[in-house]
Write a protein that holds these residues in place. Structure first.
Motif, short mmCIF file in Angstrom:
data_model
loop_
_atom_site.label_atom_id
_atom_site.label_comp_id
_atom_site.label_asym_id
_atom_site.label_seq_id
_atom_site.Cartn_x
_atom_site.Cartn_y
_atom_site.Cartn_z
N ASP A 516 0.80 -1.22 0.00
CA ASP A 516 0.00 0.00 0.00
C ASP A 516 0.84 1.28 0.00
O ASP A 516 0.28 2.38 0.04
N ASP A 694 -3.13 2.88 2.95
CA ASP A 694 -3.70 2.30 4.16
C ASP A 694 -2.62 2.30 5.24
O ASP A 694 -1.93 1.30 5.47
N LYS A 697 -2.54 -0.48 8.02
CA LYS A 697 -2.11 -1.78 7.52
C LYS A 697 -0.60 -1.78 7.26
O LYS A 697 0.10 -2.75 7.58
#
Length: 861
Positions: A516, A694, A697
């Motif tokens: 990400d 994100d 995450k």
């Protein structure tokens, strides 16, 4: 109801159009006042609820108090509720990484858990001293998995700085020593075992980059030992500026070691220790309230002034049959009372309804864009309604006063002849010969028409001036509010920062390849000095030297220099962004980009100031020195590391660089320039910044990599809060600008269209003596031009005065240069002529087909 009031009511009914226009004007004014008051109260309510959810509901914290002292706190007159807590630290033996070294135990009495942000995701809250709930971050950062029903054993003690012998809190970073050692330790450790009865979301006090994860337990002062100490959090019954001094005096009288305040929450309630900030808030509130009232008075006053002009013959007839000055004056006040009785309730409902609709839209947008849980809610307080009604009633009273005085002086003969507004003396209607030469006969007639009916002309110009002042003042206010907010916020254009350990290009590639991650950059920071002559120092530093806060050494000031070396790809992007050719770097002469602006807080006044860092020009050289203090803390002669050419000066900082403070210079260089500058790898501190789609995450993935010695700072949540604050402020300010603009346009259209209606006989006369439609339209265009020019001639200087006043008001807390909003001024100039022209054309279109004979016979429309 007396006969004069009955006649007034009858007149209002017979002139439905004029009465309706006046009522609508008053409704708009009341709606504006109500909307502004509601918006302010609701916005504060949102911030208060958000702060309480994040940090808990408390106002004063008495620290390290014993049971007897807490009993005195509970009995204090200003204590509405006392929340008792205790805390401690335990070694986090199962931690995945070294950046989470402690379990932080925070214990509450039963009622305290309702006042602090404890959001259960599973189980229940503890009910006795043998039960705890754990933060969900404990499992995230632990090699072991804890569930509801498990037991947790830990040795709980105090976290102490081993060299300075002082207690460390949950908000203190790790105290590093030399090599792999730490300058802190746990003391007074006592092993305890607890039952885990629940799991909570990460609490607000648990900051991701600090070395703690949270465990929440139960405490009870009834079973405490004599020498046990607690923290007492007080919800105060009275919140004002006296709270700070009263609490400090109380703590001193009771022997309580220290006292702290929930400053952010108290500030939202209007209590602050920063006198400059309070003065700024009061000054701005006074200016904005003045703008609202002036706009409202202008809008309603014009409606009543025109109404009195229409009723001139009616009032004259009353005078001819014996009405006194007082009765004629009171008839206008009675008309204002009727208008107020209708418009104030409707205006309040309209204002509340408009704000509710606005909030529905804004809340949807906020949730979609920022995923925030708090929503704007329409908050109506009795005091707010009293203020809205009181200000509205006062506004209508002020608006009717001058027309009422005018009405009382209308004589029967003047009213019947309708000569009170028309000035026919040669001096009164005299115009410059250049008007006819430059613009033609139609322009001269148009200007004479305006001078003939000077009061209506001035009323229209007054409306335009007020509109200009309102728009420019509010626009300037919003722009400066945004600038002030930006001065208090750091530019965090990344989500996660890694620092420590042996970060290098291989580490950058590893973290940049996480799923990400959208952007990644490596930076190495080194430090040095630069000794700058006095004539190159900014005024802010010269002021400090003059006050004796700092001193010169041999006529030079010792700057601390932070050198930031960026990886080649990100440096090229940054250089191109500020207009520098990256190929010019890496030559024989070291070159660097200098950050030439800094925002700092003045130590004397507490004011946030913005200033140049140093007086240097592009192409000049800076002698970079090593440290003048050795490892023993002794003064030494610094060595010359390099002569650095300043390739560019900019106020734009790359990701991961925050301007430090006054007296510090920040240099940006490519990574391979470190050798040229004389720095070795051991002299530099590496860091990696990551932007992620994100961030939460990505943080978990970094923890799984578990690179030795790497500390993680997740700044995503902090930036999210800042973006939310900026967005909410923009909603507030730009909504206010829109409201002011609509009111101003309505004011102009109302005044001009009514003025044109009252001049139907005048226009009919001009057409009857041969003025063609083309000539008539030309006259109207020039009248519009004269209106606009006159309004700008008065409106712009008054606006500048208002802007300067706001600048000085903000200057008590935020110090930056006065910026003229040229774009807004140009916009106002164009819009004023467009609105005036449109209003004139709209009004003329409604009467251009009127019968000349009927218009000449008509007294007033």
């Amino acid at each position: 109801m007396n006969i004069v009031n009955k006649v007034t009511v009858r007149h209002l009914k017979e002139n439905k159009r004029r009465s309706l226009v006046t009522i609508i004007g008053a409704i708009i004014s009341v709606a504006m006042i109500t909307a502004v008051a509601t918006l302010g109260v609701s916005f504060l309510d949102l911030l208060i609820r958000g702060d309480i959810e994040e940090n808990g509901e408390w106002h004063v914290q008495y620290q390290d108090a014993n049971v007897e002292q807490l009993e005195a706190v509970a009995k204090d007159d200003n204590t509405e509720q006392l929340i008792v807590t205790s805390d401690g630290f335990a070694a986090f033996d199962s931690a995945k990484t070294e950046n989470k070294r402690y379990l932080y135990f925070r214990n509450f009495e039963a009622q305290g858990m309702d006042h602090f942000p404890l959001a259960l995701t599973e189980g229940r809250l503890p009910e006795n001293a043998n039960e705890v709930v754990i933060s969900e971050t404990l499992n995230t950062n632990s090699d072991e998995t804890y569930q509801v029903g498990d037991t947790l054993t830990a040795g709980i003690g105090e976290r102490m700085h081993s060299l300075e012998n002082r207690k460390l809190s949950e908000f203190d970073a790790m105290q590093f020593g030399e090599g792999d050692t730490f300058n802190e330790e746990l003391v007074n450790v006592e092993e305890q075992t607890f039952d885990i009865v629940g799991i909570i979301e990460q609490p607000g006090w648990e900051v991701s980059w600090l070395p703690v994860v949270s465990v929440v337990g139960f405490t009870d002062t009834n079973t405490a030992a004599v020498d046990d100490t607690f923290d007492g959090y007080v919800v105060a019954s009275k919140i004002n500026n006296d709270l700070f001094d009263d609490a400090k005096a109380f703590a001193e009288a009771q022997g309580i070691p220290s006292v702290d305040f929930n400053s952010d929450l108290l500030r939202l309630y209007g209590a602050t220790q920063n006198d400059n900030l309070r003065s700024t808030l009061f000054s701005l509130a006074g200016i904005m309230m003045g703008i609202v009232v002036i706009g409202s008075v202008a809008l309603i006053y014009n409606a009543f002034a025109i109404s009195v002009s229409e009723r001139a013959r009616h009032l004259g007839m009353l005078a001819s049959v014996g009405a006194t000055k007082r009765q004629k004056r009171n008839s206008v006040f009675f008309e204002g009372a009727i208008i107020g009785a209708i418009s104030i309730p409707l205006g309040i409902l309209a204002g509340l309804g408009g704000i509710w609709v606005t909030f529905q839209f804004v809340n949807t947008f906020l949730q979609g864009a920022l995923n925030v849980e708090q929503q704007l809610e329409v908050v109506v307080t009795p005091m707010m309604l009293v203020v809205a009604i009181g200000v509205s009633a006062l506004t209508i009273l002020i608006s009717t006063y001058i027309p009422a005085q005018k009405a009382s002086k209308i004589s029967a003969i003047d009213a019947i002849r309708q000569t009170q507004d028309i000035k026919l003396t040669g001096k009164a209607v005299k115009t410059s010969k250049w008007v006819r030469k430059l613009f033609g006969l139609e322009a001269e007639i148009g200007l004479k028409n305006l001078k003939r009916n000077r009061k209506r002309y001035l009323a229209t110009v007054f409306s335009l001036v007020i509109s200009i002042v309102l728009f420019l003042s509010v626009t300037y206010f919003t722009n400066n509010l945004k600038t002030s907010l930006e001065m208090t916020q750091s530019e965090l254009r990344y989500d996660i920062q890694l620092y420590g350990g042996e970060l290098n290009e291989d580490s950058l590639a590893q973290y940049a390849n996480l799923p990400d991650v959208t952007e990644a950059g490596l930076m190495r920071q080194a430090g040095g000095e630069a000794h700058i002559p006095q004539d190159r120092l900014p005024e802010a530093l010269l002021d400090e030297i003059e006050r004796g806060e700092t001193e010169l050494i041999d006529g030079r000031y010792r700057y601390y220099v932070s050198v930031y070396a960026m990886d080649s790809e990100n440096f090229e992007q940054y250089a191109e962004q500020i207009g520098v050719n990256p190929a010019d770097f890496g030559q024989e002469t070291p070159r660097a980009i200098l950050i030439d602006k800094v925002v700092y807080q003045d130590g004397m006044s507490g004011t946030l100031r913005e200033t140049k860092t140093v007086k240097m020009e592009q192409g000049e050289s800076l002698e970079l020195l090593g440290s003048s203090i050795n490892e023993m803390g002794e003064e030494i002669e610094p060595e010359v590391l390099a002569n650095v050419e300043i390739a560019a000066l900019t106020d734009e900082t790359p990701a991961g660089v925050a301007t430090s403070y006054l007296g510090n210079l920040d240099l940006i260089v490519p990574m391979d320039a470190l050798d040229e500058l004389g720095f070795i790898a051991g002299d530099t501190y590496p860091s990696i910044t990551l932007a992620s789609s994100d961030p939460m995450k990505t943080e978990a993935e970094i923890l799984e990599i578990n690179e030795a010695g790497i500390d993680i700072s997740n700044v995503f949540q902090r930036r999210q809060q800042e973006e939310q604050l900026v967005l909410l402020m923009q909603v507030f300010t730009y909504g206010f600008i829109t409201l002011i603009s609509l009111i101003s346009i309505a004011n102009i259209f109302n005044t001009i269209s009514t003025s044109v209606q009252l001049r139907k006989r005048e226009f009919a006369m001009l057409r009857s003596v041969g003025m063609t439609p083309k000539g008539f339209n030309k006259m109207i265009r020039y009248e519009s031009l004269f209106y606009g020019v006159k309004a700008l001639a008065y409106g712009l200087p008054i606006s500048f005065a208002a802007m300067v006043a706001m600048h000085f008001a903000l200057g008590q807390t935020f110090d930056y240069g006065f910026i003229v909003p040229w774009g807004s001024i140009a916009f106002v100039i164009v819009v004023i002529f467009l609105i005036v022209g449109a209003a004139m054309l709209y009004s003329i279109a409604k009467i251009k087909n009127d019968n000349i004979i009927e218009s000449l016979k008509q007294e007033n429309a």
